[in-house]
Every structure is written in structure tokens, then in C-alpha cells.
Design a protein around this motif. Structure first.
Motif, PDB file in Angstrom:
ATOM      1  N   LYS A  62      25.135  29.656   2.521  1.00 44.48           N
ATOM      2  CA  LYS A  62      24.081  30.165   1.626  1.00 44.48           C
ATOM      3  C   LYS A  62      22.785  30.269   2.402  1.00 44.48           C
ATOM      4  O   LYS A  62      21.794  29.599   2.139  1.00 44.48           O
ATOM      5  CB  LYS A  62      23.930  29.236   0.425  1.00 44.48           C
ATOM      6  CG  LYS A  62      25.216  29.110  -0.395  1.00 44.48           C
ATOM      7  CD  LYS A  62      25.046  28.119  -1.534  1.00 44.48           C
ATOM      8  CE  LYS A  62      26.326  27.982  -2.334  1.00 44.48           C
ATOM      9  NZ  LYS A  62      26.188  27.011  -3.450  1.00 44.48           N
ATOM     10  N   LEU A  63      22.794  31.128   3.398  1.00 45.19           N
ATOM     11  CA  LEU A  63      21.650  31.271   4.276  1.00 45.19           C
ATOM     12  C   LEU A  63      20.448  31.873   3.569  1.00 45.19           C
ATOM     13  O   LEU A  63      19.296  31.442   3.777  1.00 45.19           O
ATOM     14  CB  LEU A  63      22.054  32.155   5.470  1.00 45.19           C
ATOM     15  CG  LEU A  63      20.990  32.352   6.554  1.00 45.19           C
ATOM     16  CD1 LEU A  63      20.603  31.028   7.166  1.00 45.19           C
ATOM     17  CD2 LEU A  63      21.519  33.299   7.634  1.00 45.19           C
ATOM     18  N   LYS A  64      20.657  32.813   2.678  1.00 45.22           N
ATOM     19  CA  LYS A  64      19.542  33.461   1.961  1.00 45.22           C
ATOM     20  C   LYS A  64      18.848  32.461   1.048  1.00 45.22           C
ATOM     21  O   LYS A  64      17.608  32.387   1.009  1.00 45.22           O
ATOM     22  CB  LYS A  64      20.094  34.653   1.156  1.00 45.22           C
ATOM     23  CG  LYS A  64      19.017  35.450   0.436  1.00 45.22           C
ATOM     24  CD  LYS A  64      19.631  36.665  -0.250  1.00 45.22           C
ATOM     25  CE  LYS A  64      18.534  37.483  -0.949  1.00 45.22           C
ATOM     26  NZ  LYS A  64      19.107  38.662  -1.663  1.00 45.22           N
ATOM     27  N   GLU A  65      19.631  31.681   0.320  1.00 41.32           N
ATOM     28  CA  GLU A  65      19.037  30.682  -0.566  1.00 41.32           C
ATOM     29  C   GLU A  65      18.286  29.621   0.230  1.00 41.32           C
ATOM     30  O   GLU A  65      17.200  29.172  -0.162  1.00 41.32           O
ATOM     31  CB  GLU A  65      20.146  30.028  -1.397  1.00 41.32           C
ATOM     32  CG  GLU A  65      19.614  29.036  -2.419  1.00 41.32           C
ATOM     33  CD  GLU A  65      20.740  28.431  -3.248  1.00 41.32           C
ATOM     34  OE1 GLU A  65      20.463  27.497  -4.029  1.00 41.32           O
ATOM     35  OE2 GLU A  65      21.900  28.890  -3.109  1.00 41.32           O
ATOM     36  N   ALA A  66      18.832  29.267   1.374  1.00 43.69           N
ATOM     37  CA  ALA A  66      18.174  28.283   2.226  1.00 43.69           C
ATOM     38  C   ALA A  66      16.843  28.828   2.734  1.00 43.69           C
ATOM     39  O   ALA A  66      15.832  28.104   2.791  1.00 43.69           O
ATOM     40  CB  ALA A  66      19.087  27.922   3.386  1.00 43.69           C
ATOM     41  N   THR A  67      16.814  30.135   3.081  1.00 46.39           N
ATOM     42  CA  THR A  67      15.564  30.745   3.573  1.00 46.39           C
ATOM     43  C   THR A  67      14.519  30.784   2.475  1.00 46.39           C
ATOM     44  O   THR A  67      13.319  30.521   2.710  1.00 46.39           O
ATOM     45  CB  THR A  67      15.858  32.151   4.080  1.00 46.39           C
ATOM     46  OG1 THR A  67      16.882  32.092   5.078  1.00 46.39           O
ATOM     47  CG2 THR A  67      14.619  32.783   4.674  1.00 46.39           C
ATOM     48  N   GLN A  68      14.924  31.095   1.257  1.00 44.98           N
ATOM     49  CA  GLN A  68      13.975  31.114   0.139  1.00 44.98           C
ATOM     50  C   GLN A  68      13.405  29.729  -0.135  1.00 44.98           C
ATOM     51  O   GLN A  68      12.202  29.588  -0.373  1.00 44.98           O
ATOM     52  CB  GLN A  68      14.685  31.650  -1.110  1.00 44.98           C
ATOM     53  CG  GLN A  68      15.041  33.137  -1.015  1.00 44.98           C
ATOM     54  CD  GLN A  68      15.810  33.629  -2.231  1.00 44.98           C
ATOM     55  OE1 GLN A  68      16.164  32.830  -3.106  1.00 44.98           O
ATOM     56  NE2 GLN A  68      16.105  34.930  -2.268  1.00 44.98           N
ATOM     57  N   ASN A  69      14.264  28.724  -0.088  1.00 40.03           N
ATOM     58  CA  ASN A  69      13.777  27.346  -0.308  1.00 40.03           C
ATOM     59  C   ASN A  69      12.802  26.926   0.788  1.00 40.03           C
ATOM     60  O   ASN A  69      11.809  26.231   0.531  1.00 40.03           O
ATOM     61  CB  ASN A  69      14.939  26.364  -0.344  1.00 40.03           C
ATOM     62  CG  ASN A  69      15.767  26.514  -1.614  1.00 40.03           C
ATOM     63  OD1 ASN A  69      15.292  27.058  -2.617  1.00 40.03           O
ATOM     64  ND2 ASN A  69      17.022  26.062  -1.564  1.00 40.03           N
ATOM     65  N   TYR A  70      13.078  27.331   2.009  1.00 39.59           N
ATOM     66  CA  TYR A  70      12.188  26.966   3.112  1.00 39.59           C
ATOM     67  C   TYR A  70      10.813  27.611   2.956  1.00 39.59           C
ATOM     68  O   TYR A  70       9.798  27.007   3.296  1.00 39.59           O
ATOM     69  CB  TYR A  70      12.832  27.387   4.441  1.00 39.59           C
ATOM     70  CG  TYR A  70      11.990  27.032   5.643  1.00 39.59           C
ATOM     71  CD1 TYR A  70      11.955  25.719   6.111  1.00 39.59           C
ATOM     72  CD2 TYR A  70      11.227  28.008   6.283  1.00 39.59           C
ATOM     73  CE1 TYR A  70      11.184  25.381   7.202  1.00 39.59           C
ATOM     74  CE2 TYR A  70      10.442  27.673   7.377  1.00 39.59           C
ATOM     75  CZ  TYR A  70      10.422  26.353   7.837  1.00 39.59           C
ATOM     76  OH  TYR A  70       9.635  26.027   8.914  1.00 39.59           O
ATOM     77  N   LYS A  71      10.790  28.848   2.412  1.00 42.25           N
ATOM     78  CA  LYS A  71       9.523  29.556   2.250  1.00 42.25           C
ATOM     79  C   LYS A  71       8.809  29.182   0.956  1.00 42.25           C
ATOM     80  O   LYS A  71       7.707  29.673   0.684  1.00 42.25           O
ATOM     81  CB  LYS A  71       9.770  31.068   2.273  1.00 42.25           C
ATOM     82  CG  LYS A  71      10.259  31.579   3.628  1.00 42.25           C
ATOM     83  CD  LYS A  71      10.500  33.073   3.574  1.00 42.25           C
ATOM     84  CE  LYS A  71      10.984  33.605   4.920  1.00 42.25           C
ATOM     85  NZ  LYS A  71      11.230  35.082   4.882  1.00 42.25           N
TER      86      LYS A  71
END
Length: 488
Positions: free
Chosen positions: A139-148
Motif C-alpha cells: 500500500k505504497l500510495k496510502e503510505a505516501t499520503q500518511n507521510y505527507k
């Protein structure tokens, strides 16, 4: 006046102790104050070191949180297992530093901030761990959103703010402790200086007063020592002369006993050699007796064997007689057979043609009868020779039996003689042993007496030397008393 009389009644040791007791009490008081201030300074130093460690561990918490965020961001960009390892190391460092601060921080406000820091740090660890888990599950996209998201930035800002407040307050606490340490050092210096000056001010007058009183007492004691040392010197001179005479007599006695000891040792050695010779003679006699007993046994065996031979020879003679009787009987049978064969031949001639066969048989029987007679004659000759040999053997056997009996008697007499010799040698050996033992005991006793006399001689010499040294010491004591009197 009353205190002066009490001081006179005291011993010199008590006077000196009393003179130094007042400065000593002041020194103890000063040492107590100094110890208290030193302990306080040491406590402040320990708190200062602890403050530095607290600040260092606070920095370690900030560093560990930054490292684990960097590891999570690196894993988000590139799923490398090394980033996970770095994340775990940063998490361990955070927990270790937080645990240390929980044990060392004592100020209530700081402990509250530390609890908040620990809580926020765990939230940051959980947030970044979730990012890594999302990347692991794809879930790379969800991880990127959480990081931002703004939650991460707000969490980091709050952590930085609480850490900054904690560190600033800890620095203020450390500054206050440093100020208290300086004040304690100043107090310590002041106490040491004042205490030293006060001790000097009290020690000088008290020391002068005590010295004057002690000098007076020493003068009185010196006069008494000088008078007594003169009397002791005269007495010691007389003791020295007596001790010298005693040492000379003891030395002469010791020399005589040493000579007696040498003689006794020689006697002991000679007695021991005699005992050894007697023992060797006893051993040789025992060997001879054993050999004679063995010879006696061999003689008895020989006699028994000769008797057995004689018995067998007699049996052989009887058997030989029986053979002669049989041989005579065979010869008579041969003669009769020869006569019968002759008669048979005559009858065969009378019978004519019909008796020729019977005549041949009679002729053969006659030949056999002649051969039997000749054999019987030979046997009779051999039997006669055997009888002669048996008779000679019987004679020799009887002589051997007599010789064996005489040898047995001689061996028995020799054994009896050896037994008597052994008894006498045994008595001599026992006497030699007893003499050797007695002489050894005498030598030991003389040696002990010599040792005692040597010890007595040494003690007499040491006594004379000690008296001489005592005389010299008394003279020196007199000189010291005179010098001490002149110095005091």
C-alpha cells in the motif's frame, strides 16, 4: 592556682594530651564543617554530572526519533531491509534513553515533560512503523499520503517543543546547582582559613604554658636519673666481674663435657660395630646349622635309599634262586626227554618200516631236549654269576648302610655343636646389643648435657655482654641526663 595544682598532679603523657586536646577539639570541629561542605560539594558535582547525562540522553532521544523517521522515509522511497534494521536500532536507543531519564529525573515538572516526551515518542514510533507496514503490504500510495499528512508534522513539532522546554529547564536547574556548589566551596575555604588561624592562635600560648610546666618536671626527673644512674653503674661493675668469672667456669666445663661426648660417641660406635659382628656371626652360624640340618636330612634319605636297595637286592636274590630252581627243573626235564627220545628211537628201529616216522620225531625231540639242556646250563651259569654279583652288592650295601649311619651320627653331632654355637653367639649378640643401646643412651645423655652446657655458656656470655651493654647504657643515660638538663 587550683588548675595549676591539678596540672602538677598529672603525668607527663596526660599533660601533653591535655595541652593538645584544645587544638584537637577545634581541629575536629573544623574537620566536621569541612567534611559537611566537601560532602555537599561532592553531591553537587554528582548532580552536575547527572545533569550533563540527562541533557545528553535528551539529545539521544531527539537523535533516535530523527533516525527512525529517516529510516521510515528511506524505506518508503526504497524498501531496503537495512532501513528496517536502522529503524529498530533507533527504537532501541529511544527506549534506553527514555528509561534512563525515567530513573534519574527527580523534579516533578521535568518528570511530567518526560512522560509527555515518552508518549509523543511512542506515537512517532507507531506512526513510522505503520508506514513501514503499509509499504510491506504493497500500500505504497496510502503510505505516501500518511507521510505527507499534517498529523506527522504536528507530532514532530510538538516533540521538538517539549524536548526544547525540557532541556532549557534542565540547563536552568544545572546553573542553580553550579551556583550552590560555588557557594559551598567559598564557605569551605572560609572555614579552613578561619579554623587554621584560630588553631594557631590557641596552640601557641597553650604550648608555651605546657612546655614550661613540662620543663620543670623534666628537670626534677633528670636530677633523680643522674643520681640513680651513678649508683646503678657501681652495682653493674660488680655484676660484670661475677658474670665474667661465671662465663669462664662454664666455658671450661663445656670443654670437658665436649671431650667426654667425643669419647662416648667413639665407644658407641665400637659397641655398635661389635653388635654388627655378633649379628653377622649369628647369621653365619644359622646358615651352617641350616646346612648341617640339610646334610642330616640327606643322610637320612641316603640311609633309607640304601635300605630300600638292600631290600630289593634280597628280593632279587630270591627271584634268582627261583630262576635257578626252574633252570634245574628244565635240565632234568631235558635229560628225561632225551632218554624218552632214545627209547623211542630204539622202538622205531624195532618197528622197522612202520616206525621210521616215529624215529624222525624222536630224533627231533632229542635235539630239542639237547638244546633245552644247553639253555638250562647257560641259565645256570648266568644265575651263578648273578648270585655272585648280588652277594657282592649285599656286602657293599651293608657297608654303605653302616657308612650312612656313621655319617648321620656325625651330622647329628655337628648339628648339636652348631646349636650350642648359635646359642652362645645369640647370647653374645644380645649382650652386644644391650651394651650398644646403653652406650648410645649414655652418648645421647652426654650430648644433651653438652648442649645444655653450651646453652648455659651462651647464656653466660650473653649475660656478661648484656651487663656490659647495660653498663654502657647507664653511662649513656647519665650523659643524656646531663645533656637534657643542660638543654632544658
Amino acid at each position: 592556682m587550683k588548675f595549676d595544682n591539678m596540672f602538677r598532679n598529672l603525668k607527663l603523657r596526660d599533660r601533653i594530651i591535655l595541652g593538645y586536646s584544645v587544638p584537637l577539639l577545634f581541629s575536629v570541629a573544623i574537620a566536621t564543617v569541612v567534611y559537611y561542605n566537601v560532602a555537599k560539594v561532592e553531591s553537587q558535582n554528582e548532580r552536575e554530572v547527572l545533569g550533563y547525562e540527562i541533557v545528553r540522553n535528551t539529545d539521544m532521544i531527539a537523535l533516535s526519533l530523527a533516525r527512525l523517521q529517516r529510516a521510515a522515509r528511506g524505506y518508503l522511497l526504497k524498501p531496503d531491509p537495512q532501513n528496517i534494521s536502522n529503524f529498530r536500532e533507533a527504537e532501541t536507543l529511544f527506549n534506553k534513553s527514555a528509561q534512563y531519564l525515567q530513573e534519574k529525573v527527580e523534579v516533578a515538572a521535568q518528570k511530567n515533560r518526560l512522560d509527555r516526551i515518552t508518549e509523543l515518542g511512542n506515537e512517532s514510533i507507531q506512526f513510522n512503523s505503520n508506514l513501514i507496514d503499509l509499504v510491506r503490504t504493497g500500500k505504497l500510495k496510502e503510505a505516501t499520503q500518511n507521510y505527507k499528512s499534517l498529523n506527522r508534522q504536528t507530532l514532530n513539532q510538538e516533540i521538538e517543543q517539549v524536548l526544547d522546554e525540557f532541556e532549557k529547564d534542565e540547563i536552568l536547574i544545572q546553573q542553580q546547582k553550579n551556583k550552590e556548589t560555588k557557594e559551598a566551596l567559598n564557605t569551605l575555604n572560609l572555614v579552613v582559613i578561619l579554623g587554621t588561624l584560630l588553631s594557631i592562635g590557641l596552640a601557641i600560648p597553650i604550648g608555651l604554658w605546657i612546655a614550661s610546666r613540662i620543663t620543670q618536671a623534666i628537670n626534677e626527673s633528670v636530677n633523680a636519673i643522674a643520681s640513680s644512674s651513678t649508683e646503678i653503674a657501681a652495682t653493674i661493675e660488680e655484676q660484670e666481674r661475677a658474670a665474667s668469672q661465671q662465663a669462664s667456669a662454664v666455658h671450661q666445663t663445656t670443654t670437658t663435657i665436649d671431650e667426654l661426648g667425643v669419647s662416648s660417641r667413639q665407644s658407641a660406635e665400637q659397641a655398635e660395630m661389635s653388635a654388627k659382628g655378633a649379628q653377622e656371626a649369628l647369621e653365619k652360624a644359622e646358615e651352617g646349622s641350616s646346612a648341617v640340618e640339610q646334610s642330616l636330612q640327606e643322610m637320612a634319605n641316603l640311609k633309607q635309599r640304601v635300605e630300600e636297595i638292600a631290600s630289593k637286592i634280597l628280593n632279587l636274590s630270591e627271584q634268582t634262586n627261583q630262576i635257578g630252581s626252574i633252570s634245574t627243573l628244565v635240565s632234568e626235564l631235558a635229560n628225561q626227554t632225551n632218554m624218552l627220545a632214545l627209547n623211542a628211537a630204539v622202538e622205531a628201529v624195532r618197528a622197522g618200516e612202520h616206525g621210521k616216522g616215529f624215529g624222525v620225531v624222536a630224533s627231533e625231540i632229542r635235539k630239542l631236549a639237547d638244546a633245552s639242556k644247553q639253555s638250562a646250563d647257560k641259565i645256570n651259569g648266568l644265575v651263578a654269576d648273578i648270585r655272585n654279583a648280588i652277594n657282592s652288592t649285599v656286602i657293599v650295601t651293608k657297608e654303605g648302610t653302616k657308612s650312612a649311619e656313621q655319617g648321620e651320627l656325625i651330622a647329628q653331632k655337628t648339628a648339636d655343636a652348631f646349636a650350642s654355637i648359635m646359642n652362645e653367639i645369640s647370647n653374645v649378640y644380645e649382650s652386644s646389643q644391650q651394651i650398644s643401646l646403653n652406650v648410645k643412651q649414655q652418648a645421647t645423655a652426654i650430648q644433651q648435657v653438652a648442649s645444655a652446657m653450651n646453652s648455659l655458656s651462651t647464656a653466660a656470655m650473653q649475660n656478661a655482654s648484656g651487663i656490659s651493654q647495660t653498663k654502657q647504657g647507664t653511662q649513656k643515660l647519665n650523659e643524656v641526663a646531663v645533656n637534657l638538663k643542660s638543654v632544658v
